[in-house]
Design a protein around this motif. Structure first.
Motif, short mmCIF file in Angstrom:
data_model
loop_
_atom_site.label_atom_id
_atom_site.label_comp_id
_atom_site.label_asym_id
_atom_site.label_seq_id
_atom_site.Cartn_x
_atom_site.Cartn_y
_atom_site.Cartn_z
N SER A 84 86.76 34.67 5.15
CA SER A 84 86.31 32.68 5.35
C SER A 84 84.68 32.63 5.74
O SER A 84 84.08 33.45 5.13
CB SER A 84 87.18 32.19 6.73
N PHE A 85 84.42 31.80 6.38
CA PHE A 85 83.31 31.80 6.69
C PHE A 85 83.10 31.09 7.87
O PHE A 85 83.94 30.13 8.40
CB PHE A 85 82.32 30.80 5.17
N LYS A 86 82.00 31.33 8.28
CA LYS A 86 81.27 30.51 9.90
C LYS A 86 80.36 29.45 8.90
O LYS A 86 79.66 29.50 8.37
CB LYS A 86 81.33 30.82 10.93
N ILE A 87 79.98 29.24 9.94
CA ILE A 87 78.18 27.48 9.64
C ILE A 87 77.20 28.25 10.51
O ILE A 87 77.67 28.75 11.90
CB ILE A 87 78.89 26.72 10.07
N VAL A 88 76.16 28.36 9.84
CA VAL A 88 75.04 29.05 10.42
C VAL A 88 73.65 27.50 9.91
O VAL A 88 74.16 26.91 9.25
CB VAL A 88 74.71 29.81 9.79
N LYS A 89 72.85 27.60 11.07
CA LYS A 89 71.49 26.39 10.05
C LYS A 89 70.95 27.01 9.21
O LYS A 89 70.91 28.19 8.99
CB LYS A 89 70.99 25.84 12.04
N TYR A 90 71.20 25.75 8.20
CA TYR A 90 70.05 26.26 7.51
C TYR A 90 69.35 26.78 7.44
O TYR A 90 68.19 26.23 8.22
CB TYR A 90 70.51 25.09 6.17
N ARG A 130 91.79 19.99 -2.89
CA ARG A 130 90.88 20.29 -3.71
C ARG A 130 90.78 21.91 -4.60
O ARG A 130 91.86 22.10 -4.06
CB ARG A 130 89.71 21.36 -2.05
N ILE A 131 90.80 22.03 -5.39
CA ILE A 131 90.64 22.66 -6.29
C ILE A 131 89.73 23.66 -6.30
O ILE A 131 87.93 23.22 -7.05
CB ILE A 131 91.28 22.20 -7.91
N GLY A 132 89.39 24.96 -5.94
CA GLY A 132 88.02 25.46 -5.46
C GLY A 132 88.02 26.42 -6.79
O GLY A 132 88.38 26.62 -7.47
N PHE A 133 87.29 27.58 -6.45
CA PHE A 133 87.40 28.90 -7.14
C PHE A 133 88.36 30.18 -6.53
O PHE A 133 88.87 30.85 -7.87
CB PHE A 133 85.66 29.95 -7.20
N GLY A 134 89.32 29.66 -6.28
CA GLY A 134 90.29 30.31 -5.68
C GLY A 134 90.98 31.45 -4.76
O GLY A 134 91.22 32.11 -4.84
N LYS A 135 89.12 31.39 -4.09
CA LYS A 135 89.40 32.32 -2.60
C LYS A 135 90.10 32.05 -1.51
O LYS A 135 89.99 32.55 -1.02
CB LYS A 135 88.10 33.17 -2.38
N GLY A 136 90.20 30.75 -1.26
CA GLY A 136 90.60 29.58 -0.15
C GLY A 136 89.93 30.15 0.60
O GLY A 136 90.62 29.82 2.07
N MET A 137 88.17 30.55 1.18
CA MET A 137 87.59 29.78 2.14
C MET A 137 87.14 29.03 2.50
O MET A 137 87.06 28.54 3.84
CB MET A 137 85.88 30.30 1.82
N TYR A 138 87.28 27.37 1.95
CA TYR A 138 87.22 26.63 2.67
C TYR A 138 88.89 25.90 3.36
O TYR A 138 88.33 25.49 4.40
CB TYR A 138 87.01 24.79 1.31
N ASP A 139 89.49 25.98 2.23
CA ASP A 139 91.00 25.75 3.26
C ASP A 139 90.63 26.94 4.45
O ASP A 139 91.35 26.39 5.53
CB ASP A 139 92.09 26.46 2.33
N ARG A 140 90.60 28.01 4.37
CA ARG A 140 90.83 29.00 5.75
C ARG A 140 89.90 28.20 7.03
O ARG A 140 89.95 28.09 7.52
CB ARG A 140 90.54 30.50 5.67
N PHE A 141 89.03 27.83 6.45
CA PHE A 141 87.55 27.41 7.96
C PHE A 141 87.95 26.18 7.86
O PHE A 141 87.74 25.95 9.52
CB PHE A 141 86.15 27.45 6.82
N PHE A 142 88.60 25.23 7.42
CA PHE A 142 88.96 24.10 8.05
C PHE A 142 90.30 23.86 9.21
O PHE A 142 90.53 23.94 9.42
CB PHE A 142 88.83 22.44 7.33
N ASP A 143 91.43 25.15 7.85
CA ASP A 143 92.50 24.99 9.36
C ASP A 143 92.37 25.89 10.37
O ASP A 143 92.71 25.63 12.04
CB ASP A 143 92.86 26.47 8.27
N LYS A 144 91.23 26.58 10.41
CA LYS A 144 90.30 26.89 12.12
C LYS A 144 89.52 26.22 13.22
O LYS A 144 90.04 26.58 14.28
CB LYS A 144 89.56 28.40 11.68
N LEU A 145 89.64 25.07 12.82
CA LEU A 145 88.84 23.96 13.27
C LEU A 145 90.19 23.39 14.07
O LEU A 145 90.75 23.04 13.70
CB LEU A 145 88.40 22.82 12.71
N ASP A 146 89.25 23.01 15.42
CA ASP A 146 90.68 22.41 16.15
C ASP A 146 89.88 20.38 16.17
O ASP A 146 90.34 20.00 17.01
CB ASP A 146 90.54 22.95 17.43
#
Length: 179
Positions: A84-90, A130-146
């Motif tokens: 997945s990913f975490k968010i960082v300041k650009y 959403r159909i993305g590139f198939g890695k599921g990173m966004y799905d996992r990220f949003f699933d972790k948010l409360d």
């Protein structure tokens, strides 16, 4: 069976996006970025998750640049971690990582809750998921948010399947902005 359809749809959508001419990409990017700017103004979002675009995605770099000039806005981007990913300041400089994705240095700063997430898509299915590139990173990220930020999908040319291709964990947007 559904995964075969999803994979085929993903491949045909990527091909369609890759063959959008450079002139059309430039023109479409300008239109979509303007729509995103207007949307952000109307939504009054302060903490915004964007992405560093790949070639077939909407080029949101001008939007990032403009938002960074605004003191009342915080711009965050994904920083890949495992599946997945975490968010960082650009912030600059950006470094090329896995899958050719660029990202800033890691940050141990705890990001605020994001109000708005602008998410690139390869396509959407009949349900608007959403159909993305198939890695599921966004799905996992949003699933972790409360909490649930407003999600906006972006795409240069809307690629939509008339079939249900998504799994129940695939994310759905509040809005889709295309040209």
């Amino acid at each position: 069976m559904k995964n075969d359809h999803k994979s085929d749809f993903r491949k045909s959508s990527i091909k369609r996006l890759e063959f959008t001419s450079l002139f059309l990409k430039y023109y479409k990017n300008k239109i979509i970025v303007k729509k995103l700017e207007d949307f952000i103004k109307r939504s009054d979002s302060k903490n915004i998750l964007l992405y560093i675009p790949l070639g077939i995605e909407v080029d949101v770099k001008p939007l990032i640049k403009n938002l960074r000039k605004t003191k009342s806005k915080n711009v965050y981007v994904p920083f890949m971690q495992g599946e997945s990913f975490k968010i960082v300041k650009y912030r600059l400089p950006l470094h090329k990582k896995r899958f050719g994705i660029k990202e800033p240095n890691n940050s141990f700063f705890k990001a605020r809750k994001i109000d708005l997430a602008i998410v690139p898509i390869v396509g959407i299915d009949k349900l608007g998921k959403r159909i993305g590139f198939g890695k599921g990173m966004y799905d996992r990220f949003f699933d972790k948010l409360d909490y649930k930020p407003t999600i906006v999908f972006t795409q240069l040319v809307l690629c939509k399947s008339e079939k249900i291709l998504s799994d129940n964990y695939d994310i759905q947007a509040n809005y889709i902005i295309t040209n």
